[in-house]
Design a protein around this motif. Structure first.
Motif, PDB file in Angstrom:
ATOM      1  N   VAL A  91      -3.583   4.949   5.135  1.00  0.00           N
ATOM      2  CA  VAL A  91      -2.951   3.616   5.118  1.00  0.00           C
ATOM      3  C   VAL A  91      -2.609   3.178   6.537  1.00  0.00           C
ATOM      4  CG1 VAL A  91      -0.961   2.277   4.348  1.00  0.00           C
ATOM      5  CG2 VAL A  91      -2.044   3.899   2.782  1.00  0.00           C
ATOM      6  N   GLU A  94       0.828  -1.206   0.000  1.00  0.00           N
ATOM      7  CA  GLU A  94       0.000   0.000   0.000  1.00  0.00           C
ATOM      8  C   GLU A  94       0.865   1.260   0.000  1.00  0.00           C
ATOM      9  OE1 GLU A  94      -3.829   0.425   1.715  1.00  0.00           O
ATOM     10  OE2 GLU A  94      -3.658  -1.484   2.812  1.00  0.00           O
ATOM     11  N   ASN A 144       1.982   1.768  -3.495  1.00  0.00           N
ATOM     12  CA  ASN A 144       0.915   2.205  -4.399  1.00  0.00           C
ATOM     13  C   ASN A 144       0.572   3.687  -4.259  1.00  0.00           C
ATOM     14  OD1 ASN A 144       0.568  -0.283  -5.648  1.00  0.00           O
ATOM     15  ND2 ASN A 144      -0.963  -0.974  -4.179  1.00  0.00           N
TER      16      ASN A 144
END
Length: 497
Positions: free
Chosen positions: A94, A24, A27
């Protein structure tokens, strides 16, 4: 039953959670080629504004807690720089998805697998890292223990190791000899600027002033021979004779403290970022300095005893490369004092970008062998490619490197006496210049490592650090009689400087 901390099922879930979180992070991270614009790094704000603009993380608490290490207090008006706003806007979301256990495991895992740290842990850690490197880089076996140990010592105590290297390997006179090379190549760069037909005279003058103002640091910092200063620098480091891991941790903690203590102070321009024992060189945009540690002043780059044509082709190429970095697509955005101040006219800036686009397209058309047909990323590697092309052009257009002027150099410096040819090689001095320039980039890279670097490395693969600049070099084509339109002498050539 095993305790939960040792339960394989729990461990596997912990590991998966850490990997999922790191994916994550990846990304929400901008691709490497989009992070190159330094003008987008500088986003100054206060700690109070940081919390307002990027929610989800207790920034003030984090910064305040960090600065307490050195006894420094922070308030809401403290200035900070948000380097990557798009990342900071998303990182809070996140982090909030994962419990503290995952975050702690992530931090500890990154720390324990960093560099050569596993060397001092149980064998299972070394085995895990090797298996990881096999997939990521194609590594088939671990480096020898002595090599890892020596690397750790060099990174932990760069000045002390640099001192030992200099005392044994750095020849008296080398510094003055290389300074002469730098002077000649600076002179050549300014001559190249004068010849540009697309740049206005006012911008040319500022470019030449920046080249003149560029500070040159060669060999080693004076600090390495100052025992008192070294003791002070490492006063917070404890060396545990029987516990090298604790020593590494102590070195790391001391480095963090030194870094924090530099805040609110003027930049120390005597600082070096590499050991004198490091084979490397660099350009510091923020201080307009170019640095050449003692270790790079060795064959094939340089030798006080070898013919001048080899030195100009070796270290001369590197020097030209570092000078040009001050004028690559990012370095050009800093003035002669290292300030991020635009000294370009709008027209000159547009003309520069047009020439840089040619370099991007040239390198983006290179297919990298062993990668399944992957192409080089010309945007990611633009800065290094501009520096490589400038380095070649400066080196081989230098008044001390072109064939006729080289003959004059012989008359002046050697009273007409020829330098020795290399045994068994029937090459001209100009050809040997190019051969040694290519020689410094000789190397082998595993296919897996090539693929990884195509995504992350701002440098082009080794073969294209040779082929790319030399395809653009008229002097190379003349020296080696390359037919017009051939691979190494294409009809269309790119040039920025």
């Amino acid at each position: 039953m095993l305790p939960s901390v040792l339960n394989p099922t729990t461990a596997e879930k912990d590991a998966k959670d850490v990997v999922d979180m790191e994916i994550e992070y990846a990304n929400i991270t901008l691709p490497s080629d989009l992070r190159r614009d330094v003008t987008k790094w500088y986003n100054k704000m206060t700690t109070g504004e940081l919390g307002d603009k990027f929610p989800g993380v207790e920034w003030k608490k984090l910064i305040t807690g960090t600065m307490k290490i050195i006894g420094m207090s922070i308030n809401d008006s403290e200035p900070v720089v948000a380097v990557s706003p798009s990342f900071l806007q998303k990182i809070g979301n996140v982090i909030s998805k994962y419990p503290s256990r995952v975050i702690v495991n992530y931090v500890i895992g990154r720390m324990l697998l960093k560099g050569n740290v596993p060397l001092y842990l149980p064998e299972i850690f070394t085995s895990i890292k090797l298996r990881y490197q096999q997939v990521l880089s194609g590594t088939t076996q671990a480096s020898p223990r002595w090599q890892k140990c020596s690397t750790n010592v060099k990174h932990a105590f760069p000045e002390a190791v640099g001192r030992l290297f200099v005392e044994e390997k750095f020849r008296t006179g080398a510094k003055e000899n290389v300074l002469e090379l730098v002077y000649n190549l600076k002179k050549t760069f300014k001559g190249m600027v004068d010849e540009l037909t697309w740049m206005e005279d006012s911008t040319k003058q500022l470019a030449k002033e920046k080249a003149d103002f560029m500070e040159v640091m060669i060999g080693y910092p004076e600090l390495i021979f100052n025992d008192s200063a070294l003791h002070t620098k490492y006063e917070n480091v404890t060396v545990y004779i029987d516990d090298p891991l604790r020593t590494i941790m102590s070195v790391g903690e001391a480095a963090v403290i030194r870094g924090l203590q530099k805040l609110r102070k003027d930049v120390d321009k005597t600082d070096w970022f590499f050991s004198a024992a490091e084979v490397n060189a660099y350009n510091m945009f923020l201080t307009n300095q170019i640095v050449f540690p003692a270790a790079i002043l060795q064959p094939p780059h340089y030798s006080y005893e070898q013919p001048a044509y080899l030195n100009y082709g070796g270290i001369g190429y590197v020097i030209g490369h570092e000078i040009t970095h001050g004028f690559d697509d990012q370095g050009r955005k800093f003035n002669k004092y290292g300030g991020m101040i635009n000294w370009w006219s709008d027209n000159d800036s547009a003309m520069y970008k047009d020439r840089a686009k040619c370099i991007i397209e040239q390198y983006s058309n290179f297919t990298v062998p062993g990668t399944g047909g992957m192409m080089l990323n010309g945007k990611l590697t633009l800065g290094e490619n501009i520096a490589d092309n400038g380095g070649v052009k400066e080196t081989f257009k230098s008044p001390y490197c072109s064939y006729q002027a080289y003959r004059e150099w012989l008359k002046t410096n050697r009273h007409g006496k020829e330098e020795q040819k290399l045994p068994g090689l029937n090459y001209t001095p100009n050809q040997l210049l190019f051969l040694n320039a290519a020689q410094v980039w000789c190397g082998e890279t595993r296919n897996e490592e090539k693929i990884k670097r195509l995504y992350t490395d701002p440098h082009s693969p080794l073969m294209f650090r040779v082929n790319g600049p030399l395809q653009n070099s008229e002097e190379f084509s003349i020296a080696w009689n390359c037919p017009a339109g051939s691979y190494m002498n294409p009809s269309s050539k790119c040039t920025v400087w």
